[in-house]
Design a protein around this motif. Structure first.
Motif, short mmCIF file in Angstrom:
data_model
loop_
_atom_site.label_atom_id
_atom_site.label_comp_id
_atom_site.label_asym_id
_atom_site.label_seq_id
_atom_site.Cartn_x
_atom_site.Cartn_y
_atom_site.Cartn_z
N UNK A 170 32.16 -27.86 14.69
CA UNK A 170 32.93 -26.77 15.06
C UNK A 170 32.40 -25.47 15.30
N UNK A 171 33.27 -24.45 16.01
CA UNK A 171 32.86 -22.99 16.10
C UNK A 171 31.46 -22.52 16.65
N UNK A 172 31.31 -23.13 17.62
CA UNK A 172 29.93 -22.58 18.06
C UNK A 172 29.54 -21.21 18.51
N UNK A 173 30.59 -20.60 19.37
CA UNK A 173 30.64 -19.28 19.96
C UNK A 173 30.27 -18.32 18.63
N UNK A 174 31.37 -18.29 17.58
CA UNK A 174 31.04 -17.24 16.44
C UNK A 174 29.68 -17.36 15.64
N UNK A 175 29.09 -18.40 15.60
CA UNK A 175 27.87 -18.95 14.88
C UNK A 175 26.62 -18.70 15.72
N UNK A 176 26.60 -18.39 16.90
CA UNK A 176 25.31 -18.29 17.73
C UNK A 176 24.17 -17.56 16.94
N UNK A 177 24.50 -16.40 16.24
CA UNK A 177 23.73 -15.38 15.92
C UNK A 177 23.41 -15.61 14.35
N UNK A 178 23.96 -16.51 13.83
CA UNK A 178 23.62 -17.15 12.40
C UNK A 178 22.63 -18.13 12.51
N UNK A 179 21.82 -17.95 11.31
CA UNK A 179 20.76 -19.14 11.17
C UNK A 179 21.31 -20.43 11.23
N UNK A 180 20.30 -21.43 11.66
CA UNK A 180 20.91 -22.85 11.57
C UNK A 180 21.14 -23.28 10.02
#
Lengths: 228, 339
Positions: free
Chosen positions: B28-38
């Motif tokens: 889920x939710x790739x766009x929002x999480x691009x800046x967070x760490x893996x």
């Protein structure tokens, strides 16, 4: 007693492939039995019995086939012990792609076919993702490129599985999988064993026979789509 | 590996390892999480979502790592296969198969024998790299040695690519999309270049031209075969190509085979077509489940191949007349002589 759980989408070729694999095991004088789980009806036990394979069917009727499977699998094991089988194969159709009949420490096999399309491996849940062996069928009718891409996608979905191609018509590859089956861990009783993953939940009013449609009749485990 | 990957942002991960997007495509939710760490991304996936996906958090992490490791492994260079050796076993009657045949990269070996004689078993022995553990008791060596047995079950080290008359394209894609999809799965970097090269080659082999945007499912039999062969020559990871007949229609068979051997494939071809059979360097004769002999194509046979090819061209010309609505009143004199 060895137990192997085999699951796969309907019409993937589970029965054809199992027949070919069991034939090679019979040549080594192993006594193999099959219990076929299905929903409404099946004639597949006849195919097995024709080859001298002990076979039983379990029809889940109006129950979730997976839930039906797990409530019966210990009895199936007892049946095969009584019949002095060396190996029991349970075969069940994964109808909702979320099915997960696989059991920890019991060899788990998923059968999936090339014709289902290259995006399918991503769509199938624990049935494929948590299997030890993935058997790919119907490779004889698609191109080499499609076979390679499909196998690659299966590997992406389940990187640790052994991936094998078996032709359900000619039996190519069946002997090799038979050798893998022989390596399955033995089981005396499944009591206290765990499923590899929880089964899809379904406890709502419709499970209990409700047929009317509408807000007032939806009770229990109900989830609404986001259509915004 | 986790130490290294977990601290990257999802965006950095995708830049350094483009194929990682495949793993995340069903999450889920790739766009929002691009800046967070893996690590933060995996920690933030809700329990309900995991239930829906049908996987536990730790299992998902394990799968991610094993996915990344496997994909990196695909990039590694493989041992080049220069030869395979078939060491005889026994036929169906238990008679010893007195043979040791080595086939080198760039060679074409044909397999002849009636249906049920054991052609498929021979090919299965090669694919399985039999070690006296199949019904024929044969043994297969790679580069003259015992191979790494892991190749039996590894997708990326699959030894044999297959091509037969029954095979069709089933994907709803254009030729260009199709070939580049295959190239992507081989983790190639110059996908566009390879794709257009393969399409050009396939067009050289096909009797009638097709475009990159032609759907693969609407190619003719000959065009399909041409594309399958060009694609296998350039993109298949398997060093051995197994061919079950190539119908003599809409494809330049001689050049198709040449393309495969130019790419240093080992070509094994089950055929009863004399022209194809004589194109091979050798042919294996199978009887009763065993190799009864190996015939090397003689000088005389090679001369006859030229003759057979001429007859074949004439037949094709007559066919062309039929196809374009003409009458077949004239039979070339040379053909009449044979009759």
């Amino acid at each position: 007693m060895q137990l192997i759980t085999v699951a796969g989408p309907p019409s993937a070729g589970k029965t054809s492939v199992m027949l070919k694999i069991i034939e090679t095991l019979q040549e080594e004088t192993l006594k193999v039995g099959v219990i076929k789980f299905d929903c409404l009806s099946t004639q597949d036990q006849i195919l097995y019995q024709k080859k001298g394979i002990e076979a039983k069917i379990g029809l889940s009727g109006n129950l979730c086939p997976d839930h039906f499977f797990v409530s019966n699998v210990q009895d199936c094991l007892t049946w095969s012990q009584k019949n002095n089988l060396d190996m029991l194969i349970t075969e069940s159709a994964g109808l909702c792609n979320r099915c997960s009949p696989h059991i920890r420490d019991v060899m788990a096999v998923c059968v999936i076919d090339n014709l289902s399309g290259v995006n399918t491996p991503r769509k199938v849940g624990p049935m494929l993702k948590l299997a030890d062996i993935v058997i790919i069928t119907k490779g004889d009718i698609v191109s080499q490129a499609e076979r390679e891409v499909f196998a690659f996608r299966v590997k992406q979905a389940n990187p640790s599985a052994i991936i094998v191609h078996v032709n359900g018509i000619t039996g190519q590859g069946a002997r090799e999988v038979g050798q893998l089956f022989k390596g399955a861990q033995g089981v005396d009783s499944l009591t206290d064993y765990h499923l590899r993953f929880s089964m899809p939940a379904a406890t709502c009013s419709y499970c209990l026979g409700q047929t009317r449609i509408g807000q007032n009749f939806q009770m229990g485990n109900v989830r609404k789509m986001d259509l915004s | 590996m986790w130490d290294h990957l977990s601290v990257m942002t999802v965006k950095q991960l995708f830049t350094s390892y483009p194929y990682a997007t495949d793993f995340f495509s069903s999450l889920p939710n790739l766009q929002q999480s691009e800046e967070s760490s893996v690590a933060a991304y995996f920690a933030a996936i809700e329990e309900d979502t995991l239930q829906d996906l049908g996987i536990g958090r730790q299992e998902l992490l394990d799968q991610f790592l094993s996915f990344m490791l496997q994909m990196e492994k695909l990039k590694e260079d493989k041992v080049k296969i220069e030869s395979i050796t078939i060491i005889g076993g026994r036929d169906k009657q238990g008679k010893v198969e007195d043979i040791e045949l080595t086939i080198h990269a760039g060679e074409i070996v044909c397999i002849v024998g009636p249906t049920g004689s054991g052609k498929s078993r021979l090919l299965a022995d090669i694919e399985w790299v039999a070690q006296h553990d199949t019904p024929t008791n044969r043994k297969i060596l790679i580069n003259g040695q015992l191979p790494d047995m892991r190749c039996r079950f590894s997708v990326e080290h699959k030894l044999v690519a297959q091509l037969s008359q029954n095979m069709n394209f089933i994907m709803d894609l254009s030729v260009e999309e199709f070939v580049s999809m295959h190239a992507e799965s081989r983790m190639l970097e110059n996908i566009e270049e390879v794709t257009s090269h393969i399409i050009a080659k396939a067009n050289e082999l096909a009797g009638e031209q097709f475009n990159p945007d032609t759907p693969v499912t609407s190619l003719s039999g000959g065009q399909s075969r041409a594309l399958m062969i060009a694609d296998t020559a350039y993109l298949s990871s398997s060093p051995i190509v197994l061919i079950d007949e190539i119908e003599n229609a809409g494809i330049d068979r001689q050049n198709a085979l040449r393309l495969l051997i130019d790419k240093q494939k080992i070509v094994l071809m089950a055929t009863h077509d004399p022209i194809l059979a004589l194109m091979g360097d050798k042919r294996i004769v199978i009887k009763n489940g065993g190799i009864s002999k190996v015939i090397e194509t003689s000088e005389k046979e090679r001369e006859n191949l030229i003759l057979l090819t001429q007859i074949d061209r004439k037949m094709l010309a007559i066919r062309e007349v039929l196809r374009s609505g003409g009458r077949i009143n004239e039979i070339p004199v040379e053909l009449e002589e044979i009759i």
